[in-house]
Design an enzyme around this catalytic site. Structure first.
Site, PDB file in Angstrom:
ATOM      1  N   SER A 141       8.483  26.139  -4.935  1.00 33.92           N
ATOM      2  CA  SER A 141       7.143  26.616  -5.272  1.00 33.92           C
ATOM      3  C   SER A 141       6.259  25.402  -5.467  1.00 33.92           C
ATOM      4  O   SER A 141       6.749  24.296  -5.735  1.00 33.92           O
ATOM      5  CB  SER A 141       7.192  27.430  -6.572  1.00 33.92           C
ATOM      6  OG  SER A 141       5.896  27.669  -7.082  1.00 33.92           O
ATOM      7  N   TYR A 154      10.315  29.225 -15.040  1.00 30.32           N
ATOM      8  CA  TYR A 154       9.950  29.131 -13.628  1.00 30.32           C
ATOM      9  C   TYR A 154       9.638  27.689 -13.247  1.00 30.32           C
ATOM     10  O   TYR A 154      10.159  27.168 -12.251  1.00 30.32           O
ATOM     11  CB  TYR A 154       8.738  30.023 -13.347  1.00 30.32           C
ATOM     12  CG  TYR A 154       8.413  30.174 -11.881  1.00 30.32           C
ATOM     13  CD1 TYR A 154       9.133  31.060 -11.088  1.00 30.32           C
ATOM     14  CD2 TYR A 154       7.388  29.449 -11.284  1.00 30.32           C
ATOM     15  CE1 TYR A 154       8.842  31.225  -9.739  1.00 30.32           C
ATOM     16  CE2 TYR A 154       7.087  29.605  -9.935  1.00 30.32           C
ATOM     17  CZ  TYR A 154       7.811  30.489  -9.173  1.00 30.32           C
ATOM     18  OH  TYR A 154       7.529  30.636  -7.833  1.00 30.32           O
ATOM     19  N   LYS A 158      12.085  25.575 -10.684  1.00 28.28           N
ATOM     20  CA  LYS A 158      11.513  25.238  -9.379  1.00 28.28           C
ATOM     21  C   LYS A 158      11.426  23.726  -9.194  1.00 28.28           C
ATOM     22  O   LYS A 158      11.623  23.222  -8.075  1.00 28.28           O
ATOM     23  CB  LYS A 158      10.142  25.896  -9.211  1.00 28.28           C
ATOM     24  CG  LYS A 158      10.212  27.415  -9.100  1.00 28.28           C
ATOM     25  CD  LYS A 158      11.075  27.870  -7.915  1.00 28.28           C
ATOM     26  CE  LYS A 158      11.023  29.373  -7.712  1.00 28.28           C
ATOM     27  NZ  LYS A 158      11.797  29.812  -6.532  1.00 28.28           N
TER      28      LYS A 158
END
Length: 272
Positions: A141, A154, A158
């Site tokens: 991401s 997250y 990532k």
């Protein structure tokens, strides 16, 4: 690499970027295993793709962060089409918000967003080294290059996915194993709207941080960018060109970027 007549596994293939990748690969002549935790969604994607490109896909359900399940996907690919040439570690979860994320939240995010990549590479890289080639595509991401407002689980996982993809490329890139890392910003998928639908201001800010930072692309546009990068054997895949400029700013003045992110977060929380 030209993907025609190649065999690919796409995880998280039941929707979003994964389903778009399966369709794009099949259109280019690849044979694809569409895998997703939701077996019905994977089957629906496979049937839709096969309607246009008969016999190009099979589907499977299951937790693709589990080593045994990954092995079953590889076995399915081999029995259906032949040895796996490309593996798209695309499955991912948004994770929990803030420091209140539980140990279980962290474990699940690490498993899906990172360990699933590691476990797949453990199975496939030795085979690719024997064959002299293979391609690993990691979906990370823009948060993996920058950060993510709201969700530490997250942002951290990532970042780690980017780091693992880098390590794979450095370690095996001269031995026939190609590696690409996809780092998009906003895509029109269910994952994007999760925060907006939450009751907390932090969740809404997390979603708006993405939607207000640049264009929200359709999954098919992201899939096009991935296939172009594979053809060029390019490591970093950035469907949103602005991310590269942001990343450069981060490298040139880290503190400035962090101050800017704090201001941005404050403005988003005020709106939420």
């Amino acid at each position: 690499m030209n993907v025609a007549r190649r065999v690919a596994v796409v995880t998280g293939g039941g929707a979003g970027i994964g389903s778009a990748l399966a369709a794009r690969l099949a259109r280019e002549g690849a044979r694809v295993v569409v895998a997703d935790l939701d077996a019905d969604s994977a089957r629906a994607v496979s049937e839709r793709v096969n309607a246009k490109h008969p016999g190009s896909t099979v589907s499977a359900g299951g937790d693709v962060s589990d080593t045994e399940r990954i092995q079953q996907l590889v076995d399915l690919a081999e029995s259906s089409f032949g040895p796996v040439d490309l593996y798209f570690a695309n499955a991912g979860i948004a994770g929990a918000l803030g420091l209140d994320a539980s140990e279980q939240d962290w474990d699940r995010s690490i498993d899906v967003n990172l360990r699933a990549h590691i476990r797949a590479a453990r199975l496939l890289v030795p085979r690719w080294l024997e064959r002299g080639e293979g391609y690993f595509v990691s979906t990370a991401s823009a948060a993996g290059l920058l950060t993510q407002i709201g969700s530490a689980t997250y942002a951290v996982t990532k970042h780690a996915a980017v780091a693992f993809a880098e390590w794979l490329s450095v370690t095996y890139g001269d031995r026939g194993v190609r590696v690409s890392c996809l780092c998009p910003m906003g895509e029109n998928t269910k994952l994007l709207s999760l925060g907006e639908d939450s009751e907390g201001a932090l969740g809404r800010a997390a979603t708006r941080a993405v939607t207000s930072a640049g264009d929200v692309l359709e999954p098919a546009e992201v899939a096009d960018a991935v296939l172009a990068a594979i053809e060029d054997e390019r490591f970093l895949i950035l469907p949103h060109e602005d991310v590269l400029e942001m990343y450069r700013h981060k490298g040139s003045d880290y503190d400035r970027l962090l101050r800017g992110m704090r201001r941005y977060q404050s403005s988003l929380l005020a709106q939420a």
